[in-house]
Scaffold this motif. Structure first.
Motif, PDB file in Angstrom:
ATOM      1  N   LYS A 125       0.814  -1.208   0.000  1.00  0.00           N
ATOM      2  CA  LYS A 125       0.000   0.000   0.000  1.00  0.00           C
ATOM      3  C   LYS A 125       0.852   1.264   0.000  1.00  0.00           C
ATOM      4  O   LYS A 125       0.563   2.219  -0.732  1.00  0.00           O
ATOM      5  CB  LYS A 125      -0.933   0.013   1.213  1.00  0.00           C
ATOM      6  CG  LYS A 125      -2.026  -1.046   1.158  1.00  0.00           C
ATOM      7  CD  LYS A 125      -2.975  -0.915   2.359  1.00  0.00           C
ATOM      8  CE  LYS A 125      -4.095  -1.944   2.263  1.00  0.00           C
ATOM      9  NZ  LYS A 125      -5.031  -1.845   3.418  1.00  0.00           N
ATOM     10  N   SER A 126       1.902   1.283   0.814  1.00  0.00           N
ATOM     11  CA  SER A 126       2.672   2.519   0.965  1.00  0.00           C
ATOM     12  C   SER A 126       3.488   2.866  -0.278  1.00  0.00           C
ATOM     13  O   SER A 126       3.640   4.039  -0.615  1.00  0.00           O
ATOM     14  CB  SER A 126       3.595   2.429   2.186  1.00  0.00           C
ATOM     15  OG  SER A 126       4.516   1.364   2.056  1.00  0.00           O
ATOM     16  N   VAL A 127       4.015   1.855  -0.997  1.00  0.00           N
ATOM     17  CA  VAL A 127       4.821   2.146  -2.184  1.00  0.00           C
ATOM     18  C   VAL A 127       3.981   2.770  -3.306  1.00  0.00           C
ATOM     19  O   VAL A 127       4.360   3.809  -3.855  1.00  0.00           O
ATOM     20  CB  VAL A 127       5.566   0.885  -2.675  1.00  0.00           C
ATOM     21  CG1 VAL A 127       6.200   1.125  -4.043  1.00  0.00           C
ATOM     22  CG2 VAL A 127       6.637   0.481  -1.669  1.00  0.00           C
ATOM     23  N   PRO A 128       2.818   2.177  -3.683  1.00  0.00           N
ATOM     24  CA  PRO A 128       1.992   2.846  -4.703  1.00  0.00           C
ATOM     25  C   PRO A 128       1.524   4.230  -4.271  1.00  0.00           C
ATOM     26  O   PRO A 128       1.560   5.178  -5.070  1.00  0.00           O
ATOM     27  CB  PRO A 128       0.796   1.895  -4.869  1.00  0.00           C
ATOM     28  CG  PRO A 128       1.315   0.558  -4.460  1.00  0.00           C
ATOM     29  CD  PRO A 128       2.258   0.856  -3.336  1.00  0.00           C
ATOM     30  N   ARG A 129       1.100   4.374  -3.021  1.00  0.00           N
ATOM     31  CA  ARG A 129       0.639   5.671  -2.544  1.00  0.00           C
ATOM     32  C   ARG A 129       1.761   6.705  -2.618  1.00  0.00           C
ATOM     33  O   ARG A 129       1.540   7.843  -3.055  1.00  0.00           O
ATOM     34  CB  ARG A 129       0.134   5.558  -1.104  1.00  0.00           C
ATOM     35  CG  ARG A 129      -1.209   4.850  -0.964  1.00  0.00           C
ATOM     36  CD  ARG A 129      -1.570   4.675   0.496  1.00  0.00           C
ATOM     37  NE  ARG A 129      -2.837   3.968   0.658  1.00  0.00           N
ATOM     38  CZ  ARG A 129      -3.318   3.558   1.830  1.00  0.00           C
ATOM     39  NH1 ARG A 129      -2.622   3.782   2.945  1.00  0.00           N
ATOM     40  NH2 ARG A 129      -4.479   2.932   1.881  1.00  0.00           N
ATOM     41  N   ALA A 130       2.943   6.308  -2.183  1.00  0.00           N
ATOM     42  CA  ALA A 130       4.076   7.238  -2.214  1.00  0.00           C
ATOM     43  C   ALA A 130       4.409   7.649  -3.649  1.00  0.00           C
ATOM     44  O   ALA A 130       4.760   8.806  -3.908  1.00  0.00           O
ATOM     45  CB  ALA A 130       5.297   6.597  -1.554  1.00  0.00           C
ATOM     46  N   THR A 131       4.289   6.713  -4.586  1.00  0.00           N
ATOM     47  CA  THR A 131       4.565   7.018  -5.988  1.00  0.00           C
ATOM     48  C   THR A 131       3.587   8.047  -6.519  1.00  0.00           C
ATOM     49  O   THR A 131       3.978   9.039  -7.150  1.00  0.00           O
ATOM     50  CB  THR A 131       4.480   5.736  -6.843  1.00  0.00           C
ATOM     51  OG1 THR A 131       5.387   4.767  -6.309  1.00  0.00           O
ATOM     52  CG2 THR A 131       4.864   6.022  -8.284  1.00  0.00           C
TER      53      THR A 131
END
Length: 485
Positions: A237-243
């Protein structure tokens, strides 16, 4: 202390790199810092305005829109690629080990071009700061070599220290640009506030198309969110959101700041001002609209901004080299982590030596730190990374077609196709308009453009050689912590 490949308790269970449980905001901070907003604006945006005219803000919005489409395709594979190898593992998973290895080698060369070239900008801006604030005239090679040493030191200590420093620098440089933009709007600019930058007559001119290379370069490094997968908290969740946060923020913020800079001089005079003031444009602007104190702060922050960019690229390069070493392609010592910091310190040492060597050669040959070190060395990096983004889009399309269960929305496959077409189209536009970026002769431009295909072809040949002569190594390409489900 001796090197180690044994994972200590604090290390991540996946790849030996230190896991710091970084959340969405932390990863986004790291990635936005890689682009160094103040560097992009004060160092390069005047060139974009000079070439693209008052439609320059649309160049940044266009680049952001294309990269958001790419990000959707890119992130579609995130849950299925558990490694920290970025483009390397994504492309390998869908297009095979041969193309994957060629992509990894191209990524390493491209990121090195970007990172090493920016030392030229760092040297120029730091020289200006030291002369303006302290009356010191320091040779640019000394400044660049000192910066290389500092980047190595912080990278050596691992991502935990880097994240904190990058976060502080990002907030400071974003704040000073926001203060400048707000002051310009509060005073009504030079002759009132105009929105002509966003009209079709100005937003889609040949000049705006010509600066797409500059605009895409401003986002370089945003894809490194996946390199911190093993250090992220809840990475699915955090990697796509951060992108998405990183791309969205940079797109809107860059366009806003460039638009306000245009208002500071007026639609009719800003192109002439950009040509006359060049990289001093933003300093003169903030001095006039905010005050001398703000110009001083900007001088200091642009130096730290470039440093932040260098550190982020340094870390990204180290992780690519680390992954290739763990897969057995590069010497094993490059895949060792520091026993205390769990950083890929051996990879960092090699990258530092390479950067120092290039800077030293440029100094000996009397190269111009801005025109030849920054612009010329950066250009193959820009072409290489955008081409790799296009290749990742192709990989996403193939992977999603082969794995229907990974398709969570009916638009994923069409968007991956659109992303590939758009990104390879951008590569073509960069090639067509390269003289506007480099101001070099035809031979030099041809050499700069040939670097990307030559490196990629070399990677393909290396992979074929490994398959024939070292099959045990070839079978490991892209396999380190890569899963199909």
């Amino acid at each position: 202390m001796s090197d180690t490949e044994t994972r200590p308790p604090a290390a991540d269970a996946g790849n030996g790199l230190k896991r710091n449980a970084i959340g969405t905001g932390g990863i986004a901070f790291l990635v936005i810092s890689a682009a160094a907003p103040l560097t992009v604006m004060a160092g390069v945006a005047p060139v974009a305005i000079g070439i693209g005219g008052i439609g320059a803000p649309m160049g940044y919005l266009t680049a952001g829109a294309v990269l958001l489409v790419f990000a959707i395709a890119f992130m579609a594979m995130t849950k299925h690629v558990k490694a920290a190898g970025g483009f390397y593992t994504y492309i390998t998973l869908a297009l095979g080990k041969t193309v994957g290895l060629a992509s990894a080698i191209l990524a390493i060369v491209s990121y090195n071009c970007l990172q090493i070239g920016v030392y030229g900008l760092f040297a120029v801006q730091t020289q200006a700061m030291l002369k303006t604030l302290f009356g010191l005239d320091v040779p640019w090679p000394a400044v660049a070599l000192g910066a290389i040493a500092l980047v190595w030191l912080l990278g050596y200590r691992g991502i935990d220290v880097g994240a904190k420093v990058l976060g502080v620098l990002l907030v400071a440089e974003t704040a000073i640009l926001a203060v400048m933009g707000a002051a310009i709007l509060a005073r009504g600019g030079a002759s009132g506030i105009s929105f002509s930058s966003f009209s079709p007559d100005h937003a889609f001119t040949p000049g705006v198309l010509a600066i797409l290379a500059i605009c895409f370069a401003a986002f370089m490094g945003f894809e490194s969110t996946v390199l911190y997968r093993r250090e992220a908290r809840n990475p699915d969740k955090s990697v796509p959101r951060a992108t998405y946060v990183a791309v969205g923020f940079m797109s809107v913020f860059y366009a806003f700041i460039v638009w306000t800079a245009i208002q500071a001089y007026g639609d009719g005079d800003v192109v002439a001002a950009a040509g006359e003031l060049a990289d001093g444009m933003f300093f003169a602007t903030i001095n006039h609209y905010v005050g001398p104190w703000a110009e001083t702060v900007m001088y200091v922050l642009i130096v730290t901004s470039v440093y932040a960019s260098q550190l982020a690229f340094h870390n990204a390069i180290n992780r690519y080299v680390y992954m290739l070493a763990k897969d057995g392609v590069l010497p094993a010592f490059l895949g060792k982590t520091h026993p205390k910091y769990q950083s890929p310190h051996r990879a960092g040492q090699v990258q530092t030596i390479l950067a120092a060597a290039v800077i030293s050669v440029c100094a000996i040959l009397g190269a111009d730190p801005y025109q030849q070190l920054l612009i010329w060395v950066n250009t193959p990096g820009i072409v290489g990374i955008v081409a790799l983004q296009g290749l990742v889009s192709v990989a996403a399309f193939i992977y999603l077609r082969r794995n229907p269960a990974a398709v969570t929305h009916r638009l994923m496959i069409p968007l991956s196709i659109a992303s590939a077409v758009l990104l390879f189209g951008v590569v073509s536009l960069i090639a067509i308009n390269i003289e506007l970026l480099t101001f070099a002769d035809a031979l030099t431009n041809s050499i700069l453009l040939l670097i990307t295909p030559v490196v990629f072809l070399t990677g393909l040949l290396v992979a074929r050689s490994l398959r024939k002569n070292r099959p045990h190594v070839f079978t490991r390409i892209g396999s380190f912590e890569t899963h199909d489900s």
